[in-house]
Design a protein around this motif. Structure first.
Motif, PDB file in Angstrom:
ATOM      1  N   GLY A  53       0.724  -1.209   0.441  1.00 49.65           N
ATOM      2  CA  GLY A  53      -0.503   0.109   0.122  1.00 49.65           C
ATOM      3  C   GLY A  53       0.973   1.204   0.343  1.00 49.65           C
ATOM      4  O   GLY A  53       0.747   2.381  -0.839  1.00 49.65           O
ATOM      5  N   ALA A  54       2.089   1.609   0.885  1.00 51.37           N
ATOM      6  CA  ALA A  54       2.725   2.551   0.874  1.00 51.37           C
ATOM      7  C   ALA A  54       3.017   2.861  -0.383  1.00 51.37           C
ATOM      8  O   ALA A  54       3.343   3.791  -1.107  1.00 51.37           O
ATOM      9  CB  ALA A  54       4.606   2.574   2.137  1.00 51.37           C
ATOM     10  N   ALA A  75       2.525   1.919  -3.322  1.00 48.65           N
ATOM     11  CA  ALA A  75       1.646   1.964  -4.171  1.00 48.65           C
ATOM     12  C   ALA A  75       0.812   3.666  -3.835  1.00 48.65           C
ATOM     13  O   ALA A  75       0.852   4.448  -5.783  1.00 48.65           O
ATOM     14  CB  ALA A  75      -0.202   1.354  -3.785  1.00 48.65           C
ATOM     15  N   VAL A  76       0.544   4.290  -3.200  1.00 42.93           N
ATOM     16  CA  VAL A  76       0.176   5.584  -3.016  1.00 42.93           C
ATOM     17  C   VAL A  76       1.772   6.609  -3.177  1.00 42.93           C
ATOM     18  O   VAL A  76       1.500   7.611  -3.895  1.00 42.93           O
ATOM     19  CB  VAL A  76       0.227   5.270  -1.043  1.00 42.93           C
ATOM     20  CG1 VAL A  76       0.054   6.876  -1.385  1.00 42.93           C
ATOM     21  CG2 VAL A  76      -1.124   5.355  -0.704  1.00 42.93           C
ATOM     22  N   SER A  77       3.586   6.183  -2.536  1.00 36.09           N
ATOM     23  CA  SER A  77       3.972   6.576  -3.855  1.00 36.09           C
ATOM     24  C   SER A  77       3.909   6.745  -4.998  1.00 36.09           C
ATOM     25  O   SER A  77       4.802   7.535  -5.422  1.00 36.09           O
ATOM     26  CB  SER A  77       5.373   6.280  -2.641  1.00 36.09           C
ATOM     27  OG  SER A  77       5.291   6.017  -1.874  1.00 36.09           O
ATOM     28  N   THR A  78       3.772   5.879  -5.546  1.00 42.29           N
ATOM     29  CA  THR A  78       3.369   5.819  -6.956  1.00 42.29           C
ATOM     30  C   THR A  78       2.935   6.503  -7.589  1.00 42.29           C
ATOM     31  O   THR A  78       3.302   7.365  -8.323  1.00 42.29           O
ATOM     32  CB  THR A  78       4.099   4.135  -7.598  1.00 42.29           C
ATOM     33  OG1 THR A  78       4.839   3.229  -7.098  1.00 42.29           O
ATOM     34  CG2 THR A  78       3.880   4.777  -9.135  1.00 42.29           C
ATOM     35  N   ALA A  79       1.426   6.286  -7.001  1.00 44.72           N
ATOM     36  CA  ALA A  79       0.426   7.352  -7.553  1.00 44.72           C
ATOM     37  C   ALA A  79       0.740   8.669  -7.779  1.00 44.72           C
ATOM     38  O   ALA A  79       0.605   9.686  -8.869  1.00 44.72           O
ATOM     39  CB  ALA A  79      -0.947   6.782  -7.044  1.00 44.72           C
ATOM     40  N   LEU A  80       0.462   9.274  -6.990  1.00 47.41           N
ATOM     41  CA  LEU A  80       1.737  10.216  -6.486  1.00 47.41           C
ATOM     42  C   LEU A  80       2.767  11.436  -7.180  1.00 47.41           C
ATOM     43  O   LEU A  80       2.921  11.803  -7.687  1.00 47.41           O
ATOM     44  CB  LEU A  80       2.139  11.209  -4.686  1.00 47.41           C
ATOM     45  CG  LEU A  80       0.316  10.780  -4.351  1.00 47.41           C
ATOM     46  CD1 LEU A  80       0.761  10.741  -2.342  1.00 47.41           C
ATOM     47  CD2 LEU A  80      -1.141  11.419  -4.364  1.00 47.41           C
ATOM     48  N   LEU A  81       3.671   9.873  -7.088  1.00 46.27           N
ATOM     49  CA  LEU A  81       5.045  10.427  -7.574  1.00 46.27           C
ATOM     50  C   LEU A  81       4.602  10.528  -9.664  1.00 46.27           C
ATOM     51  O   LEU A  81       5.189  11.544 -10.381  1.00 46.27           O
ATOM     52  CB  LEU A  81       5.940   9.123  -7.364  1.00 46.27           C
ATOM     53  CG  LEU A  81       7.089   8.827  -8.575  1.00 46.27           C
ATOM     54  CD1 LEU A  81       8.167  10.711  -8.000  1.00 46.27           C
ATOM     55  CD2 LEU A  81       8.689   8.054  -8.498  1.00 46.27           C
ATOM     56  N   ALA A 105       4.789  -5.218  -7.076  1.00 47.41           N
ATOM     57  CA  ALA A 105       3.245  -5.349  -7.437  1.00 47.41           C
ATOM     58  C   ALA A 105       3.015  -3.990  -6.723  1.00 47.41           C
ATOM     59  O   ALA A 105       1.483  -3.291  -6.683  1.00 47.41           O
ATOM     60  CB  ALA A 105       2.470  -5.939  -5.808  1.00 47.41           C
ATOM     61  N   GLY A 106       3.144  -3.182  -5.978  1.00 46.23           N
ATOM     62  CA  GLY A 106       2.790  -1.945  -5.179  1.00 46.23           C
ATOM     63  C   GLY A 106       2.756  -0.645  -6.567  1.00 46.23           C
ATOM     64  O   GLY A 106       1.702  -0.106  -6.953  1.00 46.23           O
ATOM     65  N   ALA A 107       3.332  -0.882  -7.170  1.00 45.38           N
ATOM     66  CA  ALA A 107       3.700   0.109  -8.118  1.00 45.38           C
ATOM     67  C   ALA A 107       2.994  -0.153  -9.219  1.00 45.38           C
ATOM     68  O   ALA A 107       2.460   0.982  -9.626  1.00 45.38           O
ATOM     69  CB  ALA A 107       5.429   0.433  -8.934  1.00 45.38           C
ATOM     70  N   LEU A 108       2.536  -0.662  -9.396  1.00 48.16           N
ATOM     71  CA  LEU A 108       1.364  -1.125 -11.165  1.00 48.16           C
ATOM     72  C   LEU A 108       0.206  -0.898 -10.115  1.00 48.16           C
ATOM     73  O   LEU A 108      -0.436  -0.234 -10.748  1.00 48.16           O
ATOM     74  CB  LEU A 108       1.274  -3.225 -11.073  1.00 48.16           C
ATOM     75  CG  LEU A 108       2.559  -3.557 -11.952  1.00 48.16           C
ATOM     76  CD1 LEU A 108       2.775  -5.010 -11.640  1.00 48.16           C
ATOM     77  CD2 LEU A 108       2.459  -3.056 -13.211  1.00 48.16           C
ATOM     78  N   THR A 109       0.154  -1.300  -9.065  1.00 55.56           N
ATOM     79  CA  THR A 109      -1.606  -1.497  -8.584  1.00 55.56           C
ATOM     80  C   THR A 109      -1.777   0.437  -8.946  1.00 55.56           C
ATOM     81  O   THR A 109      -2.085   0.905  -8.515  1.00 55.56           O
ATOM     82  CB  THR A 109      -2.081  -1.356  -7.104  1.00 55.56           C
ATOM     83  OG1 THR A 109      -1.765  -2.443  -6.983  1.00 55.56           O
ATOM     84  CG2 THR A 109      -2.799  -0.944  -6.364  1.00 55.56           C
ATOM     85  N   GLY A 110      -0.158   1.590  -8.195  1.00 59.32           N
ATOM     86  CA  GLY A 110      -0.268   2.857  -7.447  1.00 59.32           C
ATOM     87  C   GLY A 110      -0.672   3.347  -9.056  1.00 59.32           C
ATOM     88  O   GLY A 110      -1.327   4.616  -9.759  1.00 59.32           O
TER      89      GLY A 110
END
Length: 646
Positions: A26-27, A29-35, A253-258
């Motif tokens: 989750g962390a 994913a949040v970082s990737t989306a906002l990045l 997996a988190g980066a793809l989710t983000g």
């Protein structure tokens, strides 16, 4: 072999082990989306600058094919970008973007929104200014959807293309002979791009710090597991390989989710209004290589951050297994921050945006570097002055693992730096429109003020408008009488259109409209940057607080077996967060204020003070709320306090 073992250990971590994995995912994913959002903003402003470049002509040294001039007109209180074009020679040059051909003399092309206004409003309020409408401009000619643009074809000897124009760039651009209509980004567009770079730094650096911290979530559980493997014979290479594999799998997996989250949110982000309007859908989607680069860079960053924390496991696995307190951090971190603060005013004085952005990022990283050292110092002071068990437990925990405690509050502390920097620069309240009846002013050529005033009276009278027209130095001022509303004002604008070739009748509000627009956009940008920063901060606090509970579940279990009340453990956990947050959050705000001082014009505005106060309240409330979410997890891990074999 390492990959298979890593996957087995990852799946075999139990329900709470998998919870830690989900927190890391989750962390990331949040970082990737906002990045992606921070990066896309810079590409979006670049796209706008490129689409509007054709309106900013570059003079031709030779081989001119056309004459180009621009000015602003107004309708219903909205600005219209008017571009006058005249072809030189018998063969028409290449048309500007969004037009199928170069406009002929006398014809007008309107943007879709302006064409719709021309259909809705009576002709004497707008359409009569631009007769002979030949078609509609394409989106390639517009900076944003809904922009009002008119392209007017002229003859080279038309008075509008030969008469002298005002030197005020806001009102008009003098005719320029051009070799093509490619143009260059305007100064206005360049300023917005510079602001976007600074905003990007203020958003990206906390995101990178948060993304790196994501690799260290549930670090104690992983270190214990890897130390056990080292003690039973695993080589350092195998430990490093398993760590990298686990971190990269979860991070990917988190980066793809983000990335998917950003793509789904992009249509909503396109509605944020800047420079007078929202964005085209394609503006908020960076090039495909950016998505690919982020999907590679984020897992790589997480993997490197995970490996960076393996020194103790590789060198001293027995110390990790025995939970020995690591050596204290060195004070050289403070020296690095002080050096960065001393150099900041020197580096940014008269520097370009790239240097300013780099200097800000350097200070940002130094604040993050000094954070754990200060937290360790706070822990020693707290433990030494404790008068109760809760503060004593909190102080000892801060001393034992200052890095983990810093990860819990770093998001809000770094957001305090952002708030201190841009809060101090927040614009004051915009001026109210002038009271009284509306006035239209036209700049008259030298020696022709009386003649222009007489013609203005005749035109307004023929239009059925009541107005008082008086010369004022080089201006002709028409004050509308009666119940003058927007419709009457637009009728007066239409009546006076073309009164002085190349010059537009404007109100006092029109003349300062673009300064007000820039201040309003700075406000929007401030809100966006702070919103992103606080989202990162609160997400960071919540995720790291839950991760910390999972890391220390055995310690909490042993304390419960010893008879420690759950409420006491919870108070100690809150003190462990709020004490360093108060010190580091306040310190980061002061550092941000210090960095903003070289860019201040005048004193701090009321808006800036309110922004700072609001940030302090929201920051503390967000951390307290995020910490409260981990209380049920604390109750769960202490419900069965018997020591576990893991």
């Amino acid at each position: 072999m390492n990959l298979a073992l890593t996957w087995r250990l990852l799946k075999g971590g139990g329900r709470r082990g998998m919870l830690g994995t989900w927190l890391t995912l989750g962390a990331v994913a949040v970082s990737t989306a906002l990045l992606l959002f921070a990066i896309a903003a810079n590409f979006a402003f670049q796209a706008r600058a490129d689409r509007g470049a054709w309106r900013n002509p570059v003079p031709a040294s030779s081989g001119a094919v056309a004459i180009e001039a621009s000015r602003y007109d107004f309708v219903r209180g909205r600005a219209i970008s008017v571009v006058d074009l005249a072809a030189l020679g018998k063969q028409a040059p290449a048309p500007p973007p969004g037009l199928p051909r170069f406009p002929r003399p006398g014809e007008t092309w309107l943007s879709p929104a302006l064409a719709e206004l021309a259909r809705q409003l009576p002709a004497d309020q707008f359409a009569a200014r631009y007769p002979h409408q030949a078609g509609v401009l394409g989106d390639e000619a517009l900076i944003h959807p809904g922009e009002l643009v008119a392209v007017v074809g002229r003859a080279p000897d038309d008075p509008a293309m030969t008469a002298a124009r005002s030197e005020d760039w806001i009102v008009s651009q003098a005719p320029v002979r051009v070799a093509s209509l490619a143009g260059a980004p305007s100064q206005d567009a360049t300023n917005y791009q510079a602001l976007a770079v600074v905003a990007g730094v203020l958003m990206v650096v906390p995101l990178l710090v948060f993304g790196g911290a994501a690799a260290r979530l549930t670090v104690a559980r992983r270190d214990q597991r890897l130390a056990a493997l080292r003690l039973v014979g695993a080589t350092p290479g195998q430990v490093v390989g398993m760590t990298v594999a686990e971190a990269v799998m979860v991070a990917l997996a988190g980066a793809l989710t983000g990335t998917v989250a950003y793509v789904l949110a992009a249509p909503l982000l396109a509605r944020i209004e800047m420079q007078g309007g929202p964005w085209f859908a394609g503006d908020v989607f960076p090039p495909p290589w950016v998505f690919a680069a982020v999907l590679v860079a984020v897992p790589l960053l997480v993997g490197l951050s995970a490996v960076a924390g393996l020194r103790r496991v590789v060198v001293s696995p027995l110390g990790v297994a025995k939970r020995e307190t690591p050596p204290a951090l060195r004070a050289v971190r403070v020296v690095a921050l002080l050096a960065a603060l001393v150099m900041f005013p020197l580096l940014t004085r008269g520097a370009g945006v790239a240097i300013i952005g780099t200097a800000l990022a350097l200070v940002f990283l130094c604040v993050n570097l000094v954070g754990p050292w200060v937290v360790g110092l706070i822990g020693r002071i707290t433990a030494g002055t404790a008068r109760g068990p809760a503060r004593l437990l909190a102080g000892r925990r801060l001393v034992d693992d200052p890095r983990s405690a810093w990860r819990t509050v770093s998001g809000v502390a770094l957001t305090g730096f952002v708030a201190g920097f841009i809060g101090l620069l927040s614009p004051a309240v915009l001026d109210q429109p002038p009271a009284g009846p509306p006035q239209l002013r036209v700049l008259a050529p030298a020696g022709q003020v009386e003649q222009v005033a007489r013609q203005a009276r005749e035109r307004l009278r023929e239009s059925g408008l009541t107005a008082t027209v008086k010369p004022d130095k080089s201006l002709v001022v028409a004050t509308l009488g009666g119940a003058a509303d927007d419709a009457a004002l637009d009728r007066a604008r239409t009546a006076l259109a073309g009164l002085v070739p190349g010059r537009t009748p404007t109100t006092p509000s029109d003349d300062k409209r673009f300064g007000d627009q820039l201040l309003a956009d700075v406000r929007v940008g401030t809100v966006v940057v702070l919103a992103v920063s606080f989202l990162v901060a609160i997400a960071s606090s919540g995720i790291t607080a839950m991760s910390s509970v999972l890391d220390r579940r055995q310690t909490y279990g042993l304390l419960r077996l010893a008879g420690t009340p759950l409420e006491l453990l919870d108070r100690a956990r809150r003190a462990e967060t709020l004490i360093p947050l108060t010190v580091m959050g306040g310190g980061a705000i002061l550092v941000g204020v210090f960095c903003a001082m070289p860019f201040m014009i005048g004193g701090m505005s009321t808006a800036g003070a309110v922004t700072l106060a609001g940030c302090v309240v929201v920051g503390f409330a967000g951390v307290i709320g995020a910490g409260a979410l981990s209380r049920p997890l604390l109750r769960a891990v202490t419900a069965d306090p018997a020591p576990r074999p893991d």
